[in-house]
Design an enzyme around this catalytic site. Structure first.
Site, PDB file in Angstrom:
ATOM      1  N   ARG A 119      42.224  47.848  37.683  1.00  0.00           N
ATOM      2  CA  ARG A 119      42.313  49.318  37.630  1.00  0.00           C
ATOM      3  C   ARG A 119      42.896  49.842  38.929  1.00  0.00           C
ATOM      4  O   ARG A 119      42.749  49.217  39.986  1.00  0.00           O
ATOM      5  CB  ARG A 119      40.955  49.941  37.340  1.00  0.00           C
ATOM      6  CG  ARG A 119      39.851  49.682  38.354  1.00  0.00           C
ATOM      7  CD  ARG A 119      39.891  50.597  39.563  1.00  0.00           C
ATOM      8  NE  ARG A 119      38.667  50.535  40.345  1.00  0.00           N
ATOM      9  CZ  ARG A 119      38.610  50.813  41.636  1.00  0.00           C
ATOM     10  NH1 ARG A 119      39.701  51.112  42.311  1.00  0.00           N
ATOM     11  NH2 ARG A 119      37.463  50.771  42.290  1.00  0.00           N
ATOM     12  N   GLU A 218      35.138  59.531  39.578  1.00  0.00           N
ATOM     13  CA  GLU A 218      35.256  59.563  41.041  1.00  0.00           C
ATOM     14  C   GLU A 218      36.674  59.938  41.482  1.00  0.00           C
ATOM     15  O   GLU A 218      36.873  60.610  42.486  1.00  0.00           O
ATOM     16  CB  GLU A 218      34.855  58.203  41.600  1.00  0.00           C
ATOM     17  CG  GLU A 218      34.849  58.148  43.097  1.00  0.00           C
ATOM     18  CD  GLU A 218      34.313  56.819  43.602  1.00  0.00           C
ATOM     19  OE1 GLU A 218      33.227  56.405  43.163  1.00  0.00           O
ATOM     20  OE2 GLU A 218      34.989  56.202  44.431  1.00  0.00           O
ATOM     21  N   ARG A 222      41.431  56.956  36.679  1.00  0.00           N
ATOM     22  CA  ARG A 222      41.256  55.521  36.883  1.00  0.00           C
ATOM     23  C   ARG A 222      42.040  54.901  35.741  1.00  0.00           C
ATOM     24  O   ARG A 222      41.686  55.082  34.565  1.00  0.00           O
ATOM     25  CB  ARG A 222      39.786  55.110  36.786  1.00  0.00           C
ATOM     26  CG  ARG A 222      38.960  55.405  38.029  1.00  0.00           C
ATOM     27  CD  ARG A 222      39.183  54.346  39.114  1.00  0.00           C
ATOM     28  NE  ARG A 222      38.682  54.786  40.409  1.00  0.00           N
ATOM     29  CZ  ARG A 222      37.475  54.511  40.893  1.00  0.00           C
ATOM     30  NH1 ARG A 222      36.627  53.810  40.191  1.00  0.00           N
ATOM     31  NH2 ARG A 222      37.125  54.914  42.103  1.00  0.00           N
ATOM     32  N   CYS A 264      37.009  58.078  47.826  1.00  0.00           N
ATOM     33  CA  CYS A 264      36.210  57.082  48.560  1.00  0.00           C
ATOM     34  C   CYS A 264      37.142  56.228  49.420  1.00  0.00           C
ATOM     35  O   CYS A 264      38.113  55.663  48.902  1.00  0.00           O
ATOM     36  CB  CYS A 264      35.454  56.197  47.583  1.00  0.00           C
ATOM     37  SG  CYS A 264      34.489  54.923  48.422  1.00  0.00           S
ATOM     38  N   THR A 266      36.999  53.348  50.366  1.00  0.00           N
ATOM     39  CA  THR A 266      37.179  51.952  49.932  1.00  0.00           C
ATOM     40  C   THR A 266      38.335  51.824  48.942  1.00  0.00           C
ATOM     41  O   THR A 266      38.795  50.733  48.663  1.00  0.00           O
ATOM     42  CB  THR A 266      35.912  51.393  49.231  1.00  0.00           C
ATOM     43  OG1 THR A 266      35.665  52.148  48.046  1.00  0.00           O
ATOM     44  CG2 THR A 266      34.705  51.436  50.132  1.00  0.00           C
ATOM     45  N   ARG A 273      41.500  47.582  42.046  1.00  0.00           N
ATOM     46  CA  ARG A 273      40.440  46.567  41.987  1.00  0.00           C
ATOM     47  C   ARG A 273      40.761  45.668  40.801  1.00  0.00           C
ATOM     48  O   ARG A 273      40.777  46.109  39.656  1.00  0.00           O
ATOM     49  CB  ARG A 273      39.068  47.223  41.820  1.00  0.00           C
ATOM     50  CG  ARG A 273      37.920  46.233  42.033  1.00  0.00           C
ATOM     51  CD  ARG A 273      36.581  46.939  42.109  1.00  0.00           C
ATOM     52  NE  ARG A 273      35.965  47.126  40.830  1.00  0.00           N
ATOM     53  CZ  ARG A 273      35.194  46.233  40.203  1.00  0.00           C
ATOM     54  NH1 ARG A 273      34.924  45.070  40.784  1.00  0.00           N
ATOM     55  NH2 ARG A 273      34.665  46.493  39.026  1.00  0.00           N
ATOM     56  N   ARG A 302      30.058  41.789  42.327  1.00  0.00           N
ATOM     57  CA  ARG A 302      29.249  42.862  41.734  1.00  0.00           C
ATOM     58  C   ARG A 302      28.485  42.300  40.537  1.00  0.00           C
ATOM     59  O   ARG A 302      28.767  41.201  40.069  1.00  0.00           O
ATOM     60  CB  ARG A 302      30.134  44.019  41.243  1.00  0.00           C
ATOM     61  CG  ARG A 302      30.868  44.731  42.360  1.00  0.00           C
ATOM     62  CD  ARG A 302      31.637  45.955  41.859  1.00  0.00           C
ATOM     63  NE  ARG A 302      32.294  46.643  42.974  1.00  0.00           N
ATOM     64  CZ  ARG A 302      32.954  47.783  42.877  1.00  0.00           C
ATOM     65  NH1 ARG A 302      33.077  48.385  41.710  1.00  0.00           N
ATOM     66  NH2 ARG A 302      33.506  48.348  43.927  1.00  0.00           N
ATOM     67  N   GLU A 307      29.365  48.206  40.017  1.00  0.00           N
ATOM     68  CA  GLU A 307      28.743  48.346  41.326  1.00  0.00           C
ATOM     69  C   GLU A 307      27.282  48.772  41.183  1.00  0.00           C
ATOM     70  O   GLU A 307      26.938  49.516  40.278  1.00  0.00           O
ATOM     71  CB  GLU A 307      29.500  49.396  42.120  1.00  0.00           C
ATOM     72  CG  GLU A 307      29.250  49.267  43.597  1.00  0.00           C
ATOM     73  CD  GLU A 307      30.183  50.158  44.395  1.00  0.00           C
ATOM     74  OE1 GLU A 307      30.587  51.210  43.876  1.00  0.00           O
ATOM     75  OE2 GLU A 307      30.483  49.783  45.540  1.00  0.00           O
TER      76      GLU A 307
HETATM   77  P1  ADP Z   1      35.385  50.442  39.173  1.00  0.00           P
HETATM   78  O1  ADP Z   1      35.932  49.138  38.838  1.00  0.00           O
HETATM   79  O2  ADP Z   1      36.145  51.488  38.451  1.00  0.00           O
HETATM   80  O3  ADP Z   1      35.295  50.596  40.637  1.00  0.00           O
HETATM   81  P2  ADP Z   1      32.638  49.747  38.315  1.00  0.00           P
HETATM   82  O4  ADP Z   1      32.344  48.671  39.290  1.00  0.00           O
HETATM   83  O5  ADP Z   1      31.573  50.752  38.071  1.00  0.00           O
HETATM   84  O6  ADP Z   1      33.891  50.637  38.657  1.00  0.00           O
HETATM   85  O7  ADP Z   1      33.008  49.060  36.925  1.00  0.00           O
HETATM   86  C1  ADP Z   1      33.317  49.844  35.831  1.00  0.00           C
HETATM   87  C2  ADP Z   1      33.087  49.094  34.536  1.00  0.00           C
HETATM   88  O8  ADP Z   1      34.057  48.084  34.386  1.00  0.00           O
HETATM   89  C3  ADP Z   1      31.724  48.416  34.449  1.00  0.00           C
HETATM   90  O9  ADP Z   1      31.195  48.580  33.156  1.00  0.00           O
HETATM   91  C4  ADP Z   1      32.059  46.972  34.675  1.00  0.00           C
HETATM   92  O10 ADP Z   1      31.143  46.076  34.083  1.00  0.00           O
HETATM   93  C5  ADP Z   1      33.411  46.879  34.001  1.00  0.00           C
HETATM   94  N1  ADP Z   1      34.192  45.739  34.461  1.00  0.00           N
HETATM   95  C6  ADP Z   1      34.596  45.463  35.705  1.00  0.00           C
HETATM   96  N2  ADP Z   1      35.296  44.319  35.739  1.00  0.00           N
HETATM   97  C7  ADP Z   1      35.331  43.857  34.468  1.00  0.00           C
HETATM   98  C8  ADP Z   1      35.920  42.721  33.846  1.00  0.00           C
HETATM   99  N3  ADP Z   1      36.623  41.827  34.536  1.00  0.00           N
HETATM  100  N4  ADP Z   1      35.749  42.589  32.510  1.00  0.00           N
HETATM  101  C9  ADP Z   1      35.066  43.499  31.784  1.00  0.00           C
HETATM  102  N5  ADP Z   1      34.508  44.589  32.314  1.00  0.00           N
HETATM  103  C10 ADP Z   1      34.637  44.771  33.639  1.00  0.00           C
HETATM  104  N1  ILO Z   2      29.302  55.554  48.412  1.00  0.00           N
HETATM  105  C1  ILO Z   2      28.811  54.279  47.970  1.00  0.00           C
HETATM  106  C2  ILO Z   2      29.843  53.527  47.138  1.00  0.00           C
HETATM  107  C3  ILO Z   2      31.033  53.025  47.883  1.00  0.00           C
HETATM  108  C4  ILO Z   2      32.078  52.237  47.139  1.00  0.00           C
HETATM  109  N2  ILO Z   2      32.059  52.403  45.733  1.00  0.00           N
HETATM  110  C5  ILO Z   2      32.688  53.323  45.055  1.00  0.00           C
HETATM  111  C6  ILO Z   2      32.368  53.431  43.613  1.00  0.00           C
HETATM  112  N3  ILO Z   2      33.509  54.043  45.529  1.00  0.00           N
HETATM  113  C7  ILO Z   2      28.419  53.469  49.179  1.00  0.00           C
HETATM  114  O1  ILO Z   2      28.727  53.869  50.289  1.00  0.00           O
HETATM  115  O2  ILO Z   2      27.782  52.399  48.981  1.00  0.00           O
END
Ligand code: ADP
Ligand code: ILO
Length: 349
Positions: A119, A218, A222, A264, A266, A273, A302, A307
């Site tokens: 993403r 966020e 995305r 953010c 990060t 990511r 994660r 996260e």
């Molecule tokens: P982001 O990737 O947008 O930073 P999250 O860590 O919250 O946010 O992940 C968003 C969703 O994507 C979660 O439901 C997570 O389980 C799913 N996800 C992340 N990586 C994968 C993957 N490789 N396969 C399937 N689902 C995934």
């Molecule tokens: N503000 C949170 C999350 C940081 C990184 N993750 C995201 C979804 N941006 C922290 O500082 O742990």
């Protein structure tokens, strides 16, 4: 965990708080920045409130608009520098528009990798970021994005589903199947990113749910490509096609030094990511060996629901940790090399 803070006095950080905010916010810095405000009205209080009330934050800061990255740079720069290993003298370069790397599937027999997801975060040039956006602007952003998505064709065509009025069962199903963001994130709550929820938010996806766009979570967008298995190149190629198409209509916010801007820190630079859901039944229980390999390849681990979630059934979400100061192709390489090393180790245990 949640505490009340008046925003005027230097915040208290608990002994066990290890956020980058707690390490870099000195009293002098606080006093120098506390009365500054961007043109969109974003203040130091808003930038750091999430890290003050959520003391288990890793980072603890957000930006409200492009100007925040300059106005609050004495605080944000060292945090950005440490997270991404990005020297302040550097400039981010993007190679998203060059042809995609052709990395082989790191798990051709489908023994370990369940799915791959890549993403990028994007925001609209000329608008404040989510923490400082107002209700009308958010709705305008949603309709601009929905209109653009509606014009896509072929395998990228799909439907936009606003969160407002979405059936709760459908919503929960999308969340548990890893397609949709969750409600009520306390880190986002504390920076004002959940204001007017769920209005203005939604999800677009094609029929196969291999191309999805989250709207006004966020980040304003995305943009997500995902599918079962470990074919990283196929997922990346679809993402490139989609992003190129969207940017024909939507002007994305880009900073000459920090790349694509996100609320953010990060998620600056590539804002990308790239992750796999990988089952590591043996290595997953050997925390320090697992973390050593992750650190060596700049990977982040994660849980299965993203996260701040836990692993289930030995399945982890493993992704590139750095997003700024490396190109998209280098981020993919970090993931590929790291996953190959993880699989190799798992196979020896
Ligand atoms: P982001 O990737 O947008 O930073 P999250 O860590 O919250 O946010 O992940 C968003 C969703 O994507 C979660 O439901 C997570 O389980 C799913 N996800 C992340 N990586 C994968 C993957 N490789 N396969 C399937 N689902 C995934
Ligand atoms: N503000 C949170 C999350 C940081 C990184 N993750 C995201 C979804 N941006 C922290 O500082 O742990």
């Amino acid at each position: 965990m949640t505490m009340i803070w008046d925003g005027q006095t230097f915040p208290e950080f608990k002994q066990n708080c290890s956020s980058l905010l707690s390490r870099y916010l000195s009293k002098d810095l606080f006093n120098n920045l506390k009365n500054k405000k961007t043109l969109h009205g974003f203040t130091l209080f808003q930038a750091i409130n999430s890290g003050v009330v959520n003391q288990d934050s890793h980072i603890g800061v957000y930006a409200g608009d492009a100007e925040s990255y300059d106005l609050f740079s004495p605080l944000l720069n060292p945090i950005i520098d440490e997270y991404h290993g990005f020297s302040l003298a550097s400039t981010h370069t993007s190679d998203f528009n060059s042809s995609a790397p052709s990395v082989p599937n790191p798990d051709p027999n489908g023994q370990y990798i369940l799915s791959t997801r890549i993403r990028v975060g994007r925001n609209i040039d000329g608008m404040p970021l989510g923490p400082a956006i107002n209700r009308d602007q958010r709705i305008e952003v949603e309709s601009r994005i929905a209109r653009t998505l509606d014009s896509l064709s072929g395998d990228l065509s799909g439907t936009y589903f606003p969160l407002l009025g979405m059936d709760e069962i459908v919503q929960n199903r999308l969340i548990s199947d890893h397609f949709l963001f969750k409600n009520g994130d306390r880190f986002l709550e504390a920076v004002g990113l959940n204001r007017d929820w769920p209005e203005g938010r939604g999800i677009f996806h094609n029929q196969q749910k291999t191309f999805l766009v989250w709207v006004n979570e966020e980040d304003q967008l995305r943009i997500i490509s995902m599918q079962k298995g470990g074919d990283i190149s196929a997922v990346f190629n679809r993402l490139i096609r989609a992003v190129k198409k969207l940017e024909e209509t939507l002007p994305f916010l880009f900073h000459s030094r920090l790349g694509y801007l996100s609320s953010c820190p990060t998620n600056l630079g590539t804002a990308m990511r790239a992750s796999v859901h990988i089952q590591l039944l043996k290595l997953g229980s050997k925390k320090s060996e697992f973390e050593d390999i992750a650190d060596r390849y700049s990977l982040q681990i994660r849980g299965i629901h993203g996260e701040h979630s836990e692993s289930e059934g030995g399945v982890f979400d493993v992704s590139n940790r750095k997003r700024l100061g490396i190109t998209e192709i280098e981020a993919i390489r970090d993931l590929y090399d790291g996953v190959v090393a993880l699989i190799k180790k798992e196979a020896t245990l």
